[in-house]
Write a protein that holds these residues in place. Structure first.
Motif, PDB file in Angstrom:
ATOM      1  N   LYS A   4       0.839  -1.201   0.000  1.00 11.65           N
ATOM      2  CA  LYS A   4       0.000   0.000   0.000  1.00 11.65           C
ATOM      3  C   LYS A   4       0.871   1.247   0.000  1.00 11.65           C
ATOM      4  O   LYS A   4       1.886   1.318   0.682  1.00 11.65           O
ATOM      5  CB  LYS A   4      -0.911  -0.044   1.226  1.00 11.65           C
ATOM      6  N   ASP A   5       0.469   2.231  -0.756  1.00  9.78           N
ATOM      7  CA  ASP A   5       1.173   3.517  -0.894  1.00  9.78           C
ATOM      8  C   ASP A   5       2.434   3.418  -1.730  1.00  9.78           C
ATOM      9  O   ASP A   5       3.110   4.440  -1.949  1.00  9.78           O
ATOM     10  CB  ASP A   5       1.530   4.108   0.475  1.00  9.78           C
ATOM     11  N   ARG A   6       2.782   2.221  -2.238  1.00 10.74           N
ATOM     12  CA  ARG A   6       3.936   2.084  -3.127  1.00 10.74           C
ATOM     13  C   ARG A   6       3.515   1.578  -4.506  1.00 10.74           C
ATOM     14  O   ARG A   6       4.114   1.950  -5.521  1.00 10.74           O
ATOM     15  CB  ARG A   6       4.963   1.124  -2.530  1.00 10.74           C
ATOM     16  N   PHE A   7       2.518   0.714  -4.538  1.00 18.93           N
ATOM     17  CA  PHE A   7       2.063   0.116  -5.788  1.00 18.93           C
ATOM     18  C   PHE A   7       0.707   0.705  -6.173  1.00 18.93           C
ATOM     19  O   PHE A   7      -0.102   1.050  -5.312  1.00 18.93           O
ATOM     20  CB  PHE A   7       1.911  -1.386  -5.646  1.00 18.93           C
ATOM     21  N   ALA A  61     -10.380  -0.555 -22.807  1.00 21.04           N
ATOM     22  CA  ALA A  61     -10.356  -0.439 -24.268  1.00 21.04           C
ATOM     23  C   ALA A  61      -9.147  -1.159 -24.862  1.00 21.04           C
ATOM     24  O   ALA A  61      -9.190  -1.619 -26.007  1.00 21.04           O
ATOM     25  CB  ALA A  61     -10.350   1.029 -24.671  1.00 21.04           C
ATOM     26  N   ALA A  62      -8.078  -1.246 -24.077  1.00 23.17           N
ATOM     27  CA  ALA A  62      -6.856  -1.910 -24.531  1.00 23.17           C
ATOM     28  C   ALA A  62      -6.724  -3.321 -23.975  1.00 23.17           C
ATOM     29  O   ALA A  62      -5.715  -3.988 -24.226  1.00 23.17           O
ATOM     30  CB  ALA A  62      -5.637  -1.088 -24.122  1.00 23.17           C
ATOM     31  N   TYR A  63      -7.718  -3.783 -23.233  1.00 21.28           N
ATOM     32  CA  TYR A  63      -7.709  -5.133 -22.642  1.00 21.28           C
ATOM     33  C   TYR A  63      -6.444  -5.375 -21.821  1.00 21.28           C
ATOM     34  O   TYR A  63      -5.859  -6.459 -21.861  1.00 21.28           O
ATOM     35  CB  TYR A  63      -7.806  -6.210 -23.726  1.00 21.28           C
ATOM     36  N   THR A  64      -6.040  -4.376 -21.046  1.00 23.34           N
ATOM     37  CA  THR A  64      -4.780  -4.473 -20.317  1.00 23.34           C
ATOM     38  C   THR A  64      -4.922  -3.958 -18.890  1.00 23.34           C
ATOM     39  O   THR A  64      -5.589  -2.939 -18.664  1.00 23.34           O
ATOM     40  CB  THR A  64      -3.677  -3.688 -21.041  1.00 23.34           C
ATOM     41  N   ALA A  65      -4.298  -4.668 -17.973  1.00 23.56           N
ATOM     42  CA  ALA A  65      -4.182  -4.223 -16.587  1.00 23.56           C
ATOM     43  C   ALA A  65      -2.715  -3.909 -16.305  1.00 23.56           C
ATOM     44  O   ALA A  65      -1.819  -4.480 -16.940  1.00 23.56           O
ATOM     45  CB  ALA A  65      -4.700  -5.289 -15.637  1.00 23.56           C
ATOM     46  N   TYR A  66      -2.500  -3.029 -15.337  1.00 24.28           N
ATOM     47  CA  TYR A  66      -1.149  -2.580 -15.032  1.00 24.28           C
ATOM     48  C   TYR A  66      -0.900  -2.642 -13.525  1.00 24.28           C
ATOM     49  O   TYR A  66      -1.829  -2.557 -12.725  1.00 24.28           O
ATOM     50  CB  TYR A  66      -0.944  -1.145 -15.501  1.00 24.28           C
ATOM     51  N   LEU A  67       0.368  -2.754 -13.187  1.00 31.24           N
ATOM     52  CA  LEU A  67       0.783  -2.624 -11.797  1.00 31.24           C
ATOM     53  C   LEU A  67       2.024  -1.736 -11.787  1.00 31.24           C
ATOM     54  O   LEU A  67       3.091  -2.173 -12.216  1.00 31.24           O
ATOM     55  CB  LEU A  67       1.080  -3.983 -11.159  1.00 31.24           C
ATOM     56  N   GLN A  68       1.852  -0.517 -11.339  1.00 34.21           N
ATOM     57  CA  GLN A  68       2.972   0.411 -11.189  1.00 34.21           C
ATOM     58  C   GLN A  68       3.577   0.195  -9.820  1.00 34.21           C
ATOM     59  O   GLN A  68       2.891   0.323  -8.804  1.00 34.21           O
ATOM     60  CB  GLN A  68       2.495   1.857 -11.338  1.00 34.21           C
TER      61      GLN A  68
END
Length: 123
Positions: free
Chosen positions: A63-66, A73-80
């Motif tokens: 939490k608070d970092r990721f 629309a792009a069928y994509t998930a992300y994890l920053q």
């Protein structure tokens, strides 16, 4: 099918952005999650995002970092992932769940899994 990418080797304090590309036009029907598994440990919940992207949940350890996000629309998930620590080293998996939200933090709540991408954080 889910295809995870973006892993790599980074120094402590650095950042990485993982992507999870989905095939099929039903992407917006799924809750998306990220899990990770370190050597000798069980797979653990990292983050989840609901179908529309309006609700998110995180493990206390990230939490608070990721930040999890999605582009339907792009069928994509992300994890920053920012502020990476050596203890974040693991194989990271993306997953898709047909459930609405209740089982988002459980491995058993997900129907489809990507192949995993290695994240290594050096001290």
């Amino acid at each position: 099918q889910l295809q995870a990418s973006g892993g790599g080797l980074v120094q402590a304090g650095g950042s990485l952005r993982l992507s999870c590309a989905a095939s099929g036009r039903t992407f917006s029907s799924y809750t998306m999650g990220w899990f990770r598994q370190a050597p000798g440990k069980e797979r653990e919940f990292v983050a989840a995002i609901n179908r529309a992207g309006g609700s998110t949940d995180y493990a206390d350890s990230v939490k608070d970092r990721f930040t999890i996000s999605r582009d339907n629309a792009a069928y994509t998930a992300y994890l920053q992932m920012n502020g990476l620590k050596p203890e974040d080293t693991a194989v990271y998996y993306c997953a898709a769940s047909r459930a609405v939200w209740g089982s988002r933090a459980s491995v058993l709540g997900y129907n489809y899994w990507g192949q995993g991408t290695q994240v290594t954080v050096s001290s």
